[in-house]
Design a protein around this motif. Sequence first.
Motif, short mmCIF file in Angstrom:
data_model
loop_
_atom_site.label_atom_id
_atom_site.label_comp_id
_atom_site.label_asym_id
_atom_site.label_seq_id
_atom_site.Cartn_x
_atom_site.Cartn_y
_atom_site.Cartn_z
N ALA A 34 -41.39 -37.64 -10.99
CA ALA A 34 -41.64 -37.52 -9.74
C ALA A 34 -40.92 -38.67 -8.99
CB ALA A 34 -42.97 -37.89 -9.44
N ALA A 35 -40.01 -38.25 -7.98
CA ALA A 35 -39.41 -39.45 -7.14
C ALA A 35 -40.43 -39.82 -6.15
CB ALA A 35 -38.30 -38.60 -6.34
N GLY A 47 -44.49 -34.50 1.06
CA GLY A 47 -43.89 -33.95 -0.18
C GLY A 47 -43.43 -34.84 -1.35
N ILE A 48 -43.07 -34.30 -2.26
CA ILE A 48 -42.61 -35.02 -3.55
C ILE A 48 -41.69 -33.98 -4.29
CG2 ILE A 48 -44.45 -34.44 -5.14
CD1 ILE A 48 -44.07 -37.74 -5.86
N MET A 49 -40.78 -34.71 -4.67
CA MET A 49 -39.41 -34.00 -5.52
C MET A 49 -39.47 -34.33 -6.71
SD MET A 49 -37.01 -31.83 -5.27
CE MET A 49 -36.42 -31.90 -3.46
N ILE A 59 -38.40 -29.19 -8.67
CA ILE A 59 -39.46 -28.36 -7.82
C ILE A 59 -39.70 -29.48 -6.84
CG2 ILE A 59 -41.66 -27.53 -8.04
CD1 ILE A 59 -40.93 -26.79 -10.70
N GLU A 60 -39.70 -28.94 -5.56
CA GLU A 60 -40.58 -29.62 -4.36
C GLU A 60 -41.59 -29.24 -4.18
OE1 GLU A 60 -38.59 -31.44 -0.06
OE2 GLU A 60 -38.36 -29.16 -0.67
N LEU A 61 -42.71 -30.25 -4.14
CA LEU A 61 -44.07 -29.71 -3.89
C LEU A 61 -44.26 -30.33 -2.31
CD1 LEU A 61 -45.95 -30.93 -7.09
CD2 LEU A 61 -45.29 -28.74 -6.32
N LEU A 62 -44.76 -29.42 -1.42
CA LEU A 62 -45.04 -29.88 -0.08
C LEU A 62 -46.60 -29.66 0.22
CD1 LEU A 62 -42.15 -27.63 1.10
CD2 LEU A 62 -42.26 -30.19 1.05
N HIS A 63 -47.16 -30.64 0.77
CA HIS A 63 -48.45 -30.41 1.54
C HIS A 63 -48.52 -30.71 2.84
CE1 HIS A 63 -52.68 -30.83 1.62
NE2 HIS A 63 -52.64 -31.95 2.15
#
Length: 140
Positions: A34-35, A47-49, A59-63
């Motif tokens: 995780a970045a 979010g987090i890349m 994979i970029e996770l977005l919330h």
Amino acid sequence: MAIEQSVRFDHVGISVPDLEKATEWYCATLELTAAPAFAVTGTDLRGIMLLHEASGFRIELLHRPGARPGLTPSSALEAAGTLGFGHMCLCVADVPAMYDHLIAAGCTTRMVPSPSPRAGATVSFVADPWGNLIEVIDRA
């Protein structure tokens, strides 16, 4: 206009209901790093890349609080019946082993490892804990 040779696919973005839990699950299950998390100024989007160091896929996770669930397909065929994002695909050497790993990590079966329509390949589909489809193929 011609597409330059330097164009390449960079990442896929997935909206998740719990950024921290999804980050933990994806990092542990797919060996991602995780970045630092980010927030989009003036919005409630965070979010987090996540990066797979060996192959470079991301994979970029977005919330976003209050986001509503979308399509939770029971198969790749059903996903293809709705316009927009349908699934992401991981290319691996051993589809049955990765399928077993994903099921043990909390995925649910959508299609057990089977011969692919692409001659000589094996394919399977699972859904992550939030219903997103993941295809696994060996592209022999």
